[in-house]
Design a protein around this motif. Structure first.
Motif, PDB file in Angstrom:
ATOM      1  N   ARG A 228      74.177  88.587   1.565  1.00  0.00           N
ATOM      2  CA  ARG A 228      74.034  88.566   0.117  1.00  0.00           C
ATOM      3  C   ARG A 228      72.942  88.083  -0.430  1.00  0.00           C
ATOM      4  O   ARG A 228      72.283  88.644  -1.230  1.00  0.00           O
ATOM      5  CB  ARG A 228      75.220  87.797  -0.278  1.00  0.00           C
TER       6      ARG A 228
ATOM      7  N   MET B 153      75.495  78.445 -15.935  1.00  0.00           N
ATOM      8  CA  MET B 153      74.105  78.880 -16.671  1.00  0.00           C
ATOM      9  C   MET B 153      74.040  77.994 -17.760  1.00  0.00           C
ATOM     10  O   MET B 153      72.989  77.920 -18.338  1.00  0.00           O
ATOM     11  CB  MET B 153      74.043  80.383 -17.126  1.00  0.00           C
TER      12      MET B 153
ATOM     13  N   THR C 265      78.633  91.273  -4.505  1.00  0.00           N
ATOM     14  CA  THR C 265      79.875  90.380  -4.214  1.00  0.00           C
ATOM     15  C   THR C 265      80.646  90.496  -5.329  1.00  0.00           C
ATOM     16  O   THR C 265      81.900  90.446  -5.317  1.00  0.00           O
ATOM     17  CB  THR C 265      79.553  89.192  -3.692  1.00  0.00           C
TER      18      THR C 265
ATOM     19  N   HIS D  75      76.472  82.847  -1.354  1.00  0.00           N
ATOM     20  CA  HIS D  75      78.024  83.380  -1.611  1.00  0.00           C
ATOM     21  C   HIS D  75      78.282  84.618  -0.905  1.00  0.00           C
ATOM     22  O   HIS D  75      77.248  85.311  -0.471  1.00  0.00           O
ATOM     23  CB  HIS D  75      78.549  83.746  -3.201  1.00  0.00           C
ATOM     24  N   GLY D  76      79.362  84.757  -0.423  1.00  0.00           N
ATOM     25  CA  GLY D  76      79.679  86.134   0.410  1.00  0.00           C
ATOM     26  C   GLY D  76      81.078  86.280   0.776  1.00  0.00           C
ATOM     27  O   GLY D  76      82.179  85.511   0.465  1.00  0.00           O
ATOM     28  N   LYS D  77      81.157  87.665   1.136  1.00  0.00           N
ATOM     29  CA  LYS D  77      82.629  88.155   1.450  1.00  0.00           C
ATOM     30  C   LYS D  77      82.740  87.820   3.118  1.00  0.00           C
ATOM     31  O   LYS D  77      81.950  88.278   3.737  1.00  0.00           O
ATOM     32  CB  LYS D  77      82.869  89.531   1.136  1.00  0.00           C
TER      33      LYS D  77
ATOM     34  N   ILE E  18      73.335  79.441  -5.189  1.00  0.00           N
ATOM     35  CA  ILE E  18      74.732  79.657  -5.352  1.00  0.00           C
ATOM     36  C   ILE E  18      74.977  80.688  -4.441  1.00  0.00           C
ATOM     37  O   ILE E  18      75.161  81.702  -4.600  1.00  0.00           O
ATOM     38  CB  ILE E  18      75.461  80.152  -6.706  1.00  0.00           C
TER      39      ILE E  18
ATOM     40  N   ARG F 171      76.421  85.591 -18.980  1.00  0.00           N
ATOM     41  CA  ARG F 171      76.384  84.345 -19.549  1.00  0.00           C
ATOM     42  C   ARG F 171      74.724  84.175 -20.013  1.00  0.00           C
ATOM     43  O   ARG F 171      74.562  83.883 -21.288  1.00  0.00           O
ATOM     44  CB  ARG F 171      76.550  83.055 -18.893  1.00  0.00           C
TER      45      ARG F 171
ATOM     46  N   VAL G 202      69.840  90.941  -1.169  1.00  0.00           N
ATOM     47  CA  VAL G 202      69.909  91.667  -2.358  1.00  0.00           C
ATOM     48  C   VAL G 202      69.063  90.822  -3.687  1.00  0.00           C
ATOM     49  O   VAL G 202      68.161  91.292  -3.867  1.00  0.00           O
ATOM     50  CB  VAL G 202      71.228  91.892  -2.948  1.00  0.00           C
ATOM     51  N   VAL G 203      69.421  89.602  -3.909  1.00  0.00           N
ATOM     52  CA  VAL G 203      68.808  88.810  -4.739  1.00  0.00           C
ATOM     53  C   VAL G 203      68.932  87.379  -4.325  1.00  0.00           C
ATOM     54  O   VAL G 203      69.886  86.900  -3.783  1.00  0.00           O
ATOM     55  CB  VAL G 203      69.289  88.673  -6.273  1.00  0.00           C
ATOM     56  N   THR G 204      67.833  86.532  -4.463  1.00  0.00           N
ATOM     57  CA  THR G 204      67.801  85.366  -4.124  1.00  0.00           C
ATOM     58  C   THR G 204      69.081  84.485  -5.060  1.00  0.00           C
ATOM     59  O   THR G 204      69.068  85.114  -6.334  1.00  0.00           O
ATOM     60  CB  THR G 204      66.504  84.544  -4.268  1.00  0.00           C
ATOM     61  N   THR G 205      69.771  83.709  -4.240  1.00  0.00           N
ATOM     62  CA  THR G 205      70.826  83.096  -5.134  1.00  0.00           C
ATOM     63  C   THR G 205      70.138  81.774  -5.428  1.00  0.00           C
ATOM     64  O   THR G 205      70.801  80.900  -6.185  1.00  0.00           O
ATOM     65  CB  THR G 205      72.088  82.785  -4.115  1.00  0.00           C
TER      66      THR G 205
ATOM     67  N   PHE H 177      78.387  87.344 -13.412  1.00  0.00           N
ATOM     68  CA  PHE H 177      78.991  86.379 -14.314  1.00  0.00           C
ATOM     69  C   PHE H 177      77.955  85.708 -14.898  1.00  0.00           C
ATOM     70  O   PHE H 177      77.795  85.102 -16.248  1.00  0.00           O
ATOM     71  CB  PHE H 177      80.122  85.652 -14.237  1.00  0.00           C
ATOM     72  N   MET H 178      76.871  85.226 -14.081  1.00  0.00           N
ATOM     73  CA  MET H 178      75.861  84.351 -14.488  1.00  0.00           C
ATOM     74  C   MET H 178      74.914  85.176 -15.503  1.00  0.00           C
ATOM     75  O   MET H 178      74.549  84.877 -16.199  1.00  0.00           O
ATOM     76  CB  MET H 178      74.889  83.862 -13.524  1.00  0.00           C
TER      77      MET H 178
ATOM     78  N   ILE I 183      80.155  79.824  -2.240  1.00  0.00           N
ATOM     79  CA  ILE I 183      81.297  80.414  -2.584  1.00  0.00           C
ATOM     80  C   ILE I 183      81.625  81.426  -1.420  1.00  0.00           C
ATOM     81  O   ILE I 183      80.861  82.087  -1.041  1.00  0.00           O
ATOM     82  CB  ILE I 183      81.279  81.246  -4.048  1.00  0.00           C
TER      83      ILE I 183
ATOM     84  N   ILE J  87      68.870  86.848 -15.298  1.00  0.00           N
ATOM     85  CA  ILE J  87      69.143  85.337 -14.762  1.00  0.00           C
ATOM     86  C   ILE J  87      67.986  84.560 -15.352  1.00  0.00           C
ATOM     87  O   ILE J  87      68.280  83.554 -15.781  1.00  0.00           O
ATOM     88  CB  ILE J  87      69.753  85.220 -13.578  1.00  0.00           C
ATOM     89  N   LYS J  88      66.837  85.021 -14.814  1.00  0.00           N
ATOM     90  CA  LYS J  88      65.772  84.326 -14.912  1.00  0.00           C
ATOM     91  C   LYS J  88      65.100  84.327 -16.293  1.00  0.00           C
ATOM     92  O   LYS J  88      64.565  83.234 -16.667  1.00  0.00           O
ATOM     93  CB  LYS J  88      64.776  84.954 -13.991  1.00  0.00           C
TER      94      LYS J  88
ATOM     95  N   VAL K 124      81.011  87.835  -7.540  1.00  0.00           N
ATOM     96  CA  VAL K 124      81.794  86.618  -8.093  1.00  0.00           C
ATOM     97  C   VAL K 124      80.606  85.841  -8.984  1.00  0.00           C
ATOM     98  O   VAL K 124      81.082  84.980  -9.745  1.00  0.00           O
ATOM     99  CB  VAL K 124      82.516  85.916  -6.952  1.00  0.00           C
ATOM    100  N   ALA K 125      79.517  85.842  -8.543  1.00  0.00           N
ATOM    101  CA  ALA K 125      78.568  85.094  -9.139  1.00  0.00           C
ATOM    102  C   ALA K 125      77.502  85.651 -10.010  1.00  0.00           C
ATOM    103  O   ALA K 125      77.542  85.428 -11.240  1.00  0.00           O
ATOM    104  CB  ALA K 125      77.511  84.357  -7.966  1.00  0.00           C
ATOM    105  N   HIS K 126      76.481  86.350  -9.382  1.00  0.00           N
ATOM    106  CA  HIS K 126      75.324  86.880 -10.524  1.00  0.00           C
ATOM    107  C   HIS K 126      75.962  87.799 -11.548  1.00  0.00           C
ATOM    108  O   HIS K 126      75.496  87.688 -12.653  1.00  0.00           O
ATOM    109  CB  HIS K 126      74.267  87.524  -9.589  1.00  0.00           C
TER     110      HIS K 126
ATOM    111  N   PHE L 163      68.793  80.003  -8.286  1.00  0.00           N
ATOM    112  CA  PHE L 163      68.664  80.718  -9.810  1.00  0.00           C
ATOM    113  C   PHE L 163      67.849  79.795 -10.656  1.00  0.00           C
ATOM    114  O   PHE L 163      67.675  79.739 -11.923  1.00  0.00           O
ATOM    115  CB  PHE L 163      70.038  80.876 -10.273  1.00  0.00           C
TER     116      PHE L 163
ATOM    117  N   SER M  60      80.796  80.586 -12.175  1.00  0.00           N
ATOM    118  CA  SER M  60      79.516  81.133 -12.157  1.00  0.00           C
ATOM    119  C   SER M  60      78.932  81.318 -13.422  1.00  0.00           C
ATOM    120  O   SER M  60      77.938  81.058 -13.933  1.00  0.00           O
ATOM    121  CB  SER M  60      79.379  82.485 -11.399  1.00  0.00           C
TER     122      SER M  60
ATOM    123  N   MET N 298      64.212  81.736  -7.947  1.00  0.00           N
ATOM    124  CA  MET N 298      63.646  82.441  -8.907  1.00  0.00           C
ATOM    125  C   MET N 298      62.381  81.643  -9.481  1.00  0.00           C
ATOM    126  O   MET N 298      61.678  82.315 -10.255  1.00  0.00           O
ATOM    127  CB  MET N 298      64.898  82.885 -10.049  1.00  0.00           C
TER     128      MET N 298
END
Lengths: 105, 154
Positions: free
Chosen positions: B51, B126, A11, B67-69, B65, A21, B54-57, A17-18, B103, A87-88, A13-15, B59, B122, B92
């Motif tokens: 979404r 963190m 997507t 999110h999706g299109k 978080i 960081r 793919v990976v758990t959101t 940028f997380m 989002i 991230i983790k 927008v989230a991961h 975190f 986003s 996680m």
């Protein structure tokens, strides 16, 4: 160490940028220089230049999708990791890279 | 930069479901009812689930978080939802999730300020200080103020 990294996820927008960081915080904490390029929904940001690549010791690819302009990184050591791992546990990733590079030199 | 993304805060949602799959359906109904745009709850749910595969959101630290299109969406939305009953999110850190940033972005939206705002949010999510702040908000206004701060600094 001089670290460069690319983060990208579907997507964008989230991961993306997380992860940026998380890598920046972890690298700073361990006393390294880092520059992170994001390939997200807003396109390429903070793009890695040929100089960045030349001066870097390692490239971290935290990507879940194919990346653009990958031809820039033919001659550099790379580590590919899942974006979730970054991230983790970015700090333990950086530690592992430190060990790996030290052992080789 | 102020927050130019439509932002909604839902505090203490008394959710019926605590397993992720059923909760997503419930959450998307709630979101759908709060939105001015006429996008079906099922469409939102499919985007989020897609979404999530793919990976758990989730975190860590009780935060997620999703999110999706979203097909047919005209402008992006940001929701902050605090639930009463924590969700089994397969996060996680394997902890349940209580604080949720949702989002939603249009499927064909590229290169604009909205996406920039969401990416800064986003990035700042963190930050452990921001995490602490958002987890202890007392009311909607305070939540909005913190979110505003989170998108203002890069």
């Amino acid at each position: 160490m001089n670290i460069i990294a690319i983060t990208a996820c579907p997507t964008g927008v989230a991961h993306t940028f997380m992860a940026k960081r998380a890598l920046e915080d972890a690298a700073k904490k361990r006393g390294h220089e880092i520059k992170v390029e994001t390939q997200g929904a807003t396109g390429i940001e903070n793009e890695l230049t040929p100089t960045d690549v030349k001066n870097a010791d390692i490239l971290i690819l935290a990507v879940e999708v194919g990346i653009a302009k990958s031809e820039r990184f033919k001659d550099i050591k790379k580590v590919e990791v899942k974006i979730g791992t970054v991230i983790k546990s970015a700090e333990s990733l950086i530690r592992k890279i430190e060990e790996k590079l030290e052992n080789k030199e | 930069m102020g927050i130019n993304v439509e932002t909604k805060v839902i505090l203490d949602l008394n959710n019926k479901y605590t397993d992720k799959k059923s909760f997503f359906a419930e959450l998307c109904e709630v979101i759908h009812n709060e939105m001015d745009e006429k996008v079906l709850a099922i469409t939102i749910k499919e985007a989020l689930e897609e979404r999530e595969k793919v990976v758990t959101t989730g975190f860590g630290n009780e935060l997620a978080i999703p999110h999706g299109k979203v097909e047919g969406l005209i402008s992006p939305y940001l929701f902050f939802v605090r639930v009463k009953n924590p969700i089994e999110w397969q996060a996680m850190d394997d902890e349940k999730v209580k604080f949720i940033f949702v989002i939603l972005v249009p499927s064909d939206d590229k290169d604009n300020n909205h996406l920039k705002v969401l990416s800064i949010l986003s990035y700042n999510l963190m930050d452990s200080e921001y995490q602490k702040m958002i987890k202890t908000v007392k009311d909607e206004e305070e939540a909005k103020n913190i979110i505003e701060k989170m998108v203002a600094v890069e």
